[in-house]
Design a protein around this motif. Structure first.
Motif, short mmCIF file in Angstrom:
data_model
loop_
_atom_site.label_atom_id
_atom_site.label_comp_id
_atom_site.label_asym_id
_atom_site.label_seq_id
_atom_site.Cartn_x
_atom_site.Cartn_y
_atom_site.Cartn_z
N SER A 75 0.82 -1.21 0.00
CA SER A 75 0.00 0.00 0.00
C SER A 75 0.85 1.27 0.00
CB SER A 75 -0.94 0.00 1.20
OG SER A 75 -0.19 -0.05 2.41
N LYS A 76 2.05 1.18 0.59
CA LYS A 76 2.95 2.32 0.52
C LYS A 76 4.38 1.80 0.36
CE LYS A 76 3.48 3.14 5.48
NZ LYS A 76 3.38 4.14 6.53
N PRO A 77 5.21 2.56 -0.34
CA PRO A 77 6.59 2.11 -0.57
C PRO A 77 7.37 2.01 0.73
CG PRO A 77 6.06 4.04 -1.92
CD PRO A 77 4.93 3.83 -0.97
N ARG A 78 8.22 0.98 0.82
CA ARG A 78 9.07 0.79 1.99
C ARG A 78 10.49 0.49 1.53
NH1 ARG A 78 4.62 -2.78 4.93
NH2 ARG A 78 3.63 -1.11 6.10
N LYS A 79 11.42 1.06 2.26
CA LYS A 79 12.83 0.84 1.95
C LYS A 79 13.35 -0.23 2.90
CE LYS A 79 16.98 3.51 0.95
NZ LYS A 79 17.58 4.86 0.99
N TYR A 80 13.78 -1.34 2.33
CA TYR A 80 14.30 -2.46 3.10
C TYR A 80 15.82 -2.42 3.10
CZ TYR A 80 9.76 -4.71 3.47
OH TYR A 80 8.45 -5.01 3.78
N TYR A 81 16.39 -2.73 4.25
CA TYR A 81 17.85 -2.76 4.42
C TYR A 81 18.29 -4.18 4.73
CZ TYR A 81 17.49 2.29 4.88
OH TYR A 81 17.24 3.62 4.65
N LYS A 82 19.46 -4.53 4.25
CA LYS A 82 20.03 -5.84 4.51
C LYS A 82 21.56 -5.72 4.50
CE LYS A 82 20.10 -10.58 2.98
NZ LYS A 82 20.30 -11.43 1.86
N ARG A 83 22.22 -6.58 5.30
CA ARG A 83 23.68 -6.61 5.29
C ARG A 83 24.19 -7.07 3.93
NH1 ARG A 83 23.52 -9.73 10.53
NH2 ARG A 83 24.06 -11.49 9.20
N THR A 84 25.29 -6.50 3.51
CA THR A 84 25.99 -6.95 2.31
C THR A 84 26.99 -8.02 2.72
OG1 THR A 84 27.72 -5.30 2.62
CG2 THR A 84 25.82 -4.64 1.25
N VAL A 85 27.73 -8.55 1.76
CA VAL A 85 28.80 -9.51 2.08
C VAL A 85 29.81 -8.82 3.00
CG1 VAL A 85 30.71 -10.86 1.12
CG2 VAL A 85 28.48 -10.85 -0.03
N LEU A 86 30.18 -7.58 2.66
CA LEU A 86 31.07 -6.81 3.53
C LEU A 86 30.43 -6.62 4.90
CD1 LEU A 86 33.61 -5.06 4.07
CD2 LEU A 86 32.32 -3.13 3.11
N GLY A 87 29.12 -6.34 4.91
CA GLY A 87 28.40 -6.17 6.17
C GLY A 87 28.42 -7.42 7.03
N ASN A 88 28.34 -8.58 6.39
CA ASN A 88 28.43 -9.84 7.14
C ASN A 88 29.80 -9.99 7.79
OD1 ASN A 88 25.81 -10.62 6.50
ND2 ASN A 88 26.46 -11.71 4.66
N ILE A 89 30.84 -9.63 7.06
CA ILE A 89 32.21 -9.71 7.59
C ILE A 89 32.37 -8.74 8.76
CG2 ILE A 89 34.65 -9.26 7.06
CD1 ILE A 89 33.95 -10.23 4.15
N VAL A 90 31.89 -7.51 8.58
CA VAL A 90 31.96 -6.50 9.64
C VAL A 90 31.18 -6.97 10.86
CG1 VAL A 90 31.28 -4.15 10.29
CG2 VAL A 90 32.40 -4.57 8.09
N TYR A 91 29.97 -7.48 10.63
CA TYR A 91 29.14 -7.96 11.73
C TYR A 91 29.84 -9.07 12.50
CZ TYR A 91 25.51 -10.47 14.22
OH TYR A 91 24.79 -11.11 15.20
N GLU A 92 30.37 -10.05 11.81
CA GLU A 92 31.05 -11.16 12.48
C GLU A 92 32.25 -10.67 13.29
OE1 GLU A 92 30.10 -14.29 12.90
OE2 GLU A 92 28.29 -13.88 11.73
#
Length: 124
Positions: A75-92
């Motif tokens: 019904s309305k646009p939403r911006k979804y965020y997700k970790r990138t491959v780099l983000g996964n490395i940073v997170y770990e």
């Protein structure tokens, strides 16, 4: 608010700020949009203001730790965020640092409690 309360509030805010990136990254292994991210974190006891969250998400996206995608089917646009491959490395890496720090802090604070029980804590 008296001076002691202000000091405690300020230091508590610093602690929260220091854990916010790790908290956000922990939830973005799967796509989330801002509102669901805020609700999920609140459900886990972590309060985050949207005025803090959205600039953080934009900064992490600029650093290529997150990627975003607009979903326009609803019904309305939403911006979804997700970790990138780099983000996964940073997170770990951050997660490993967090585990090491919390382990050290538990040992440190545990020793303090033992000393207090023995009556050997130094007083200023």
């Amino acid at each position: 608010m008296d001076e002691l309360e202000e000091i405690i509030q300020s230091l508590t805010q610093e602690l929260r700020r220091g854990t916010l990136v790790l908290s956000v990254l922990s939830r973005l292994g799967t796509p989330q949009y801002g509102y669901t991210l805020v609700k999920c974190m609140e459900d886990k006891g972590i309060r985050v203001d949207t005025n803090t969250l959205y600039p953080l998400l934009r900064r992490l996206e600029k650093q290529k730790i997150l990627v975003s995608e607009w979903e326009t089917d609803g019904s309305k646009p939403r911006k979804y965020y997700k970790r990138t491959v780099l983000g996964n490395i940073v997170y770990e890496s951050l997660l490993k640092q967090w585990m090491e720090m919390t382990d050290c802090m538990q040992k440190l604070l545990g020793e303090e409690k033992k000393e207090e029980r023995r009556g050997g804590a130094d007083e200023e």
